[in-house]
Write a protein that holds these residues in place. Structure first.
Motif, PDB file in Angstrom:
ATOM      1  N   GLU A 123      54.492  15.023 -42.717  1.00  0.00           N
ATOM      2  CA  GLU A 123      53.194  14.809 -41.910  1.00  0.00           C
ATOM      3  C   GLU A 123      52.472  13.680 -43.724  1.00  0.00           C
ATOM      4  OE1 GLU A 123      51.161  18.225 -40.261  1.00  0.00           O
ATOM      5  OE2 GLU A 123      52.387  17.399 -38.319  1.00  0.00           O
ATOM      6  N   GLN A 181      52.340   3.248 -32.418  1.00  0.00           N
ATOM      7  CA  GLN A 181      52.521   2.660 -31.031  1.00  0.00           C
ATOM      8  C   GLN A 181      53.060   1.291 -30.620  1.00  0.00           C
ATOM      9  OE1 GLN A 181      48.947   1.583 -29.812  1.00  0.00           O
ATOM     10  NE2 GLN A 181      48.691  -0.347 -28.423  1.00  0.00           N
ATOM     11  N   THR A 221      56.764   3.624 -29.725  1.00  0.00           N
ATOM     12  CA  THR A 221      56.255   4.021 -28.479  1.00  0.00           C
ATOM     13  C   THR A 221      56.260   3.452 -27.669  1.00  0.00           C
ATOM     14  OG1 THR A 221      54.873   5.765 -29.168  1.00  0.00           O
ATOM     15  CG2 THR A 221      54.660   5.986 -27.406  1.00  0.00           C
ATOM     16  N   LYS A 224      47.145   6.353 -25.631  1.00  0.00           N
ATOM     17  CA  LYS A 224      46.994   7.002 -26.586  1.00  0.00           C
ATOM     18  C   LYS A 224      47.293   8.149 -26.810  1.00  0.00           C
ATOM     19  CE  LYS A 224      42.775   9.183 -29.246  1.00  0.00           C
ATOM     20  NZ  LYS A 224      41.424   9.124 -28.889  1.00  0.00           N
ATOM     21  N   ARG A 225      47.879   9.065 -25.386  1.00  0.00           N
ATOM     22  CA  ARG A 225      48.434   9.731 -25.327  1.00  0.00           C
ATOM     23  C   ARG A 225      49.787   9.911 -25.893  1.00  0.00           C
ATOM     24  NH1 ARG A 225      46.645  13.295 -22.221  1.00  0.00           N
ATOM     25  NH2 ARG A 225      48.702  15.419 -22.865  1.00  0.00           N
ATOM     26  N   SER A 282      51.578   7.484 -27.868  1.00  0.00           N
ATOM     27  CA  SER A 282      51.823   7.421 -28.765  1.00  0.00           C
ATOM     28  C   SER A 282      51.640   8.652 -29.385  1.00  0.00           C
ATOM     29  CB  SER A 282      50.624   6.906 -29.362  1.00  0.00           C
ATOM     30  OG  SER A 282      50.871   5.206 -28.379  1.00  0.00           O
ATOM     31  N   GLU A 283      50.252   9.684 -29.263  1.00  0.00           N
ATOM     32  CA  GLU A 283      50.506  11.079 -30.286  1.00  0.00           C
ATOM     33  C   GLU A 283      51.643  11.483 -29.687  1.00  0.00           C
ATOM     34  OE1 GLU A 283      46.484  11.893 -28.707  1.00  0.00           O
ATOM     35  OE2 GLU A 283      45.372  10.604 -30.132  1.00  0.00           O
ATOM     36  N   GLU A 284      51.701  12.119 -28.732  1.00  0.00           N
ATOM     37  CA  GLU A 284      53.048  13.229 -28.062  1.00  0.00           C
ATOM     38  C   GLU A 284      54.277  12.987 -28.823  1.00  0.00           C
ATOM     39  OE1 GLU A 284      52.178  16.002 -27.607  1.00  0.00           O
ATOM     40  OE2 GLU A 284      50.328  16.056 -26.386  1.00  0.00           O
ATOM     41  N   LYS A 316      54.215  10.594 -31.013  1.00  0.00           N
ATOM     42  CA  LYS A 316      54.896  10.868 -33.285  1.00  0.00           C
ATOM     43  C   LYS A 316      55.229  12.385 -33.249  1.00  0.00           C
ATOM     44  CE  LYS A 316      50.769  10.875 -34.484  1.00  0.00           C
ATOM     45  NZ  LYS A 316      49.734  10.603 -35.077  1.00  0.00           N
ATOM     46  N   THR A 317      54.772  13.140 -32.401  1.00  0.00           N
ATOM     47  CA  THR A 317      54.550  14.984 -32.211  1.00  0.00           C
ATOM     48  C   THR A 317      55.787  14.805 -32.556  1.00  0.00           C
ATOM     49  OG1 THR A 317      52.128  15.181 -31.547  1.00  0.00           O
ATOM     50  CG2 THR A 317      53.789  16.717 -31.945  1.00  0.00           C
ATOM     51  N   SER A 376      54.395  16.351 -24.266  1.00  0.00           N
ATOM     52  CA  SER A 376      53.721  17.553 -24.688  1.00  0.00           C
ATOM     53  C   SER A 376      54.917  19.135 -24.480  1.00  0.00           C
ATOM     54  CB  SER A 376      53.045  17.647 -23.765  1.00  0.00           C
ATOM     55  OG  SER A 376      51.655  18.473 -24.040  1.00  0.00           O
TER      56      SER A 376
END
Length: 204
Positions: free
Chosen positions: A59, A69, A72, A89-90, A92-94, A96-97, A193
């Protein structure tokens, strides 16, 4: 294959110096590879399976140097166009995680791999580049590892990794397409998620 993808991707893309963003892409890959191997070889906690420490490392060192992005969008494929800005956005965030947790876990599996750097041809003004390396693993055949990078501003960012001819991001595409077909974009977000929650609950 996914285990191998995870291990190699995590091992080779931890940036140890902000100056790496000013380098040519092939020089950057060489520098970051040597940086991460030095860290992992010296860190007994990571070697013993401390995933939390590996996550902190990724991180703090990796995230600014990836175009998540674009990664994804490539993984989702044609269904990316169906997503709203908030869904993108969601996603890409998930995603990435998921990548961070998967590859951080893989860092704890380092077993004395070494890297051979192959000649790269990157001309001045090029906006994209492919950097080729080969991973030498004791007791196993070498594995070809290629990086796809793009230039954004003054820095190079990774948007895909190809291991033995297999693209990291498109390796997810069939699974993602099936989930969108069955449950829509929101279903894919939920799937990612839930997977991240499973990885979090199993973290050491």
């Amino acid at each position: 294959m996914k285990s191998l993808l995870s291990l190699l991707f995590g091992l080779l893309l931890v940036l140890g110096s902000a100056s790496a963003q000013e380098l040519a892409p092939d020089a950057m890959v060489r520098q970051v590879t040597e940086d991460v191997l030095t860290v992992v070889r010296q860190d007994k906690d990571i070697q013993s399976g401390n995933t939390r420490k590996a996550i902190d490392l990724v991180e703090s060192k990796v995230l600014p140097y990836f175009n998540f992005q674009r990664m994804t969008a490539l993984a989702v494929g044609v269904d990316w166009k169906k997503a709203t800005p908030e869904q993108k956005k969601r996603l890409s965030e998930e995603f990435k995680t998921l990548l961070v947790r998967t590859y951080s876990n893989a860092l704890t599996s380092y077993k004395n791999q070494t890297v051979v750097y192959k000649p790269s041809k990157v001309a001045a003004g090029d906006a994209e580049a492919v950097v080729k390396t080969e991973i030498v693993q004791p007791g196993n055949r070498p594995v070809q590892l290629d990086y796809s990078l793009e230039k954004l501003g003054d820095s190079w960012k990774v948007y895909d990794v190809i291991v033995a001819g297999v693209s990291l991001v498109t390796n997810y595409r069939d699974t993602f397409k099936q989930e969108v077909s069955n449950n829509g974009i929101d279903g894919l977000i939920t799937m990612l998620s839930n997977r991240n929650k499973q990885l979090e609950s199993g973290r050491k």
